[in-house]
Write an enzyme that holds these catalytic residues in place. Structure first.
Site, short mmCIF file in Angstrom:
data_model
loop_
_atom_site.label_atom_id
_atom_site.label_comp_id
_atom_site.label_asym_id
_atom_site.label_seq_id
_atom_site.Cartn_x
_atom_site.Cartn_y
_atom_site.Cartn_z
N THR A 87 -50.14 37.22 37.61
CA THR A 87 -51.63 36.73 37.80
C THR A 87 -52.09 38.25 36.93
O THR A 87 -51.51 39.49 37.40
CB THR A 87 -52.36 37.16 38.89
OG1 THR A 87 -51.75 35.84 39.78
CG2 THR A 87 -53.83 36.82 39.18
N LYS A 121 -57.72 31.34 37.58
CA LYS A 121 -56.77 31.50 38.27
C LYS A 121 -58.50 32.57 39.40
O LYS A 121 -57.82 32.68 40.11
CB LYS A 121 -55.42 32.78 37.98
CG LYS A 121 -54.95 33.03 38.96
CD LYS A 121 -54.21 32.52 39.75
CE LYS A 121 -53.41 33.59 41.30
NZ LYS A 121 -52.75 32.89 42.05
N LYS A 123 -55.90 42.56 44.98
CA LYS A 123 -55.78 42.80 43.72
C LYS A 123 -56.69 41.51 42.78
O LYS A 123 -57.23 41.69 42.08
CB LYS A 123 -54.39 42.26 43.27
CG LYS A 123 -54.17 42.23 41.68
CD LYS A 123 -52.92 42.20 41.63
CE LYS A 123 -52.54 41.56 40.14
NZ LYS A 123 -50.58 40.81 39.88
P1 NAD Z 1 -42.94 41.63 43.15
O1 NAD Z 1 -43.30 42.56 42.81
O2 NAD Z 1 -42.20 40.79 43.90
O3 NAD Z 1 -41.98 41.25 41.19
C1 NAD Z 1 -42.36 41.59 40.17
C2 NAD Z 1 -40.71 41.74 39.66
O4 NAD Z 1 -41.23 42.60 38.42
C3 NAD Z 1 -41.14 43.20 40.37
O5 NAD Z 1 -39.21 42.82 40.75
C4 NAD Z 1 -40.26 44.28 39.10
O6 NAD Z 1 -39.07 44.81 39.80
C5 NAD Z 1 -40.67 43.78 37.39
N1 NAD Z 1 -40.60 43.82 37.33
C6 NAD Z 1 -41.89 45.23 36.30
N2 NAD Z 1 -42.31 45.73 35.67
C7 NAD Z 1 -41.33 45.68 35.34
C8 NAD Z 1 -40.63 45.60 33.47
N3 NAD Z 1 -41.01 45.97 32.55
N4 NAD Z 1 -39.14 44.18 33.28
C9 NAD Z 1 -38.72 43.97 33.45
N5 NAD Z 1 -39.23 43.26 35.09
C10 NAD Z 1 -40.03 44.38 36.16
O7 NAD Z 1 -44.35 40.41 42.63
P2 NAD Z 1 -44.27 38.81 42.62
O8 NAD Z 1 -44.90 38.75 44.08
O9 NAD Z 1 -42.65 38.25 42.40
O10 NAD Z 1 -45.69 38.22 42.11
C11 NAD Z 1 -45.89 38.37 40.27
C12 NAD Z 1 -46.93 38.18 40.02
O11 NAD Z 1 -47.10 36.76 40.38
C13 NAD Z 1 -47.72 39.07 40.60
O12 NAD Z 1 -48.63 39.31 39.45
C14 NAD Z 1 -48.60 38.49 41.36
O13 NAD Z 1 -50.00 39.01 41.67
C15 NAD Z 1 -48.40 36.79 41.20
N6 NAD Z 1 -48.34 36.09 42.21
C16 NAD Z 1 -47.96 36.89 43.52
C17 NAD Z 1 -47.98 35.16 44.60
C18 NAD Z 1 -47.20 35.74 45.93
O14 NAD Z 1 -47.57 35.26 46.99
N7 NAD Z 1 -46.07 36.97 45.76
C19 NAD Z 1 -48.84 34.15 44.49
C20 NAD Z 1 -49.38 34.15 42.87
C21 NAD Z 1 -49.46 34.98 41.89
#
Ligand code: NAD
Length: 294
Positions: free
Chosen positions: A93, A168, A243
């Site tokens: 997102t 979204k 966010k």
């Molecule tokens: P998270 O923080 O658990 O996972 C993100 C991952 O990206 C981390 O493990 C981090 O180490 C990795 N990362 C960051 N920079 C990187 C890079 N340069 N190379 C490789 N890995 C890298 O977050 P999440 O909850 O998995 O969410 C991910 C996305 O999905 C976000 O944009 C969030 O807004 C969206 N989202 C989350 C949810 C939810 O319920 N958690 C729901 C819908 C959307």
């Protein structure tokens, strides 16, 4: 079998990648955090040393990263290195502007791309029932659809580049505003001596009906599996709601849209998070509206 690179194996990325493995794809994964790589390995993902190594032999590259700057930095690294004809899908997102820049990076290297953010949370990611909102050219969408299928309950093509992110943040702005509206109604009902169940029974079948009330009720009781019944353990954390609301306000400002309730909801979630509740479910905002300390 398709070779899929999965970059960003966090709370969402790891279960999504696991569903691609279960569907028979070869998944090459990378994350910056070693513990996330360990989980990925145990799910059958082939762990690679960096994003370029993960992407270079892939037919499709999926990114699931925290914010626009992470996506753009990964795209700058991988776009010159991936196979000719590879498809880039970003499911993070992020802001609409960065999403369009990511599409532009892909296009500059002759690659098809799709922005495909999701709703459904970690539960939907594990169950393979996420809703994907996709933006990009028809040819890119048609190529993306079968790859997204094992992770999806529903896939909607919303329009051109950035349209998935636009859908979204519009959806989540509705959600943030409606949750506050429902929570305020319960707070008022409490002051008026009306029971939670009575308000629920009336509003859930009247014009106040909405998802925040009937699927995610912010008071315990009427909807037994809502986070209110487990002391507001997420679910969908208030920090993530904040966010998405911030992204909606950035987009509203850039596009010249008037969203006063979106702005107010952003302020309320910012205050709620600043009080240390960013990790609790966003429906916990009802405690803040009651003036409760925690
Ligand atoms: P998270 O923080 O658990 O996972 C993100 C991952 O990206 C981390 O493990 C981090 O180490 C990795 N990362 C960051 N920079 C990187 C890079 N340069 N190379 C490789 N890995 C890298 O977050 P999440 O909850 O998995 O969410 C991910 C996305 O999905 C976000 O944009 C969030 O807004 C969206 N989202 C989350 C949810 C939810 O319920 N958690 C729901 C819908 C959307």
């Amino acid at each position: 079998m398709t070779t899929v690179a999965f970059i960003g194996l966090g709370n969402m990325g790891n279960p999504m990648a696991a569903n691609l493995v279960k569907a028979g794809h070869a998944v090459h994964g990378f994350d910056l955090m070693p513990e996330h790589l360990e989980t990925a390995r145990s799910n059958g993902v082939t762990v690679m040393a960096n994003a370029i190594a993960a992407a270079k032999d892939a037919d499709v590259v999926i990114t699931m990263l925290p914010a626009g700057k992470h996506v753009l930095s990964v795209y700058e690294d991988i776009a010159p290195k991936v196979k000719k004809g590879a498809l880039l899908i970003d499911s993070s997102t992020i802001d609409v502007d960065s999403a369009r820049k990511a599409h532009a990076i892909a296009a500059a290297h002759g690659l098809l791309s799709v922005d495909a953010p999701v709703s459904g949370g970690t539960g939907g990611a594990a169950a393979g029932t996420l809703t994907f909102m996709a933006g990009g050219a028809q040819a890119a969408f048609e190529k993306a659809e079968p790859v997204l299928q094992p992770m999806a309950g529903r896939i909607v093509h919303c329009g051109d580049a950035g349209a998935g992110q636009a859908a979204k943040i519009c959806n989540n702005m509705i959600l943030g505003i409606s949750m506050i509206g429902v929570a305020e109604a319960f707070v008022l009902a409490e002051k008026l001596g009306l029971s939670h169940q009575a308000l629920f029974d009336v509003a859930s079948t009247s014009s106040g009906q909405c998802w925040s009330l009937t699927s995610y009720c912010p008071v315990p009781g009427p909807v037994p599996n809502s986070p209110a019944n487990r002391d507001y353990q997420p679910g969908f954390a208030a920090a993530l709601m904040l966010k998405d609301l911030k992204l909606s306000q950035e987009a509203a400002q850039q596009a010249g849209a008037v969203t006063p309730l979106g702005a107010e909801a952003t302020q309320l979630y910012a205050l709620y998070s600043a009080l240390g509740h960013g990790g609790t479910d966003f429906s916990g905002i009802i405690k803040f509206l009651r003036g409760q300390p925690a």
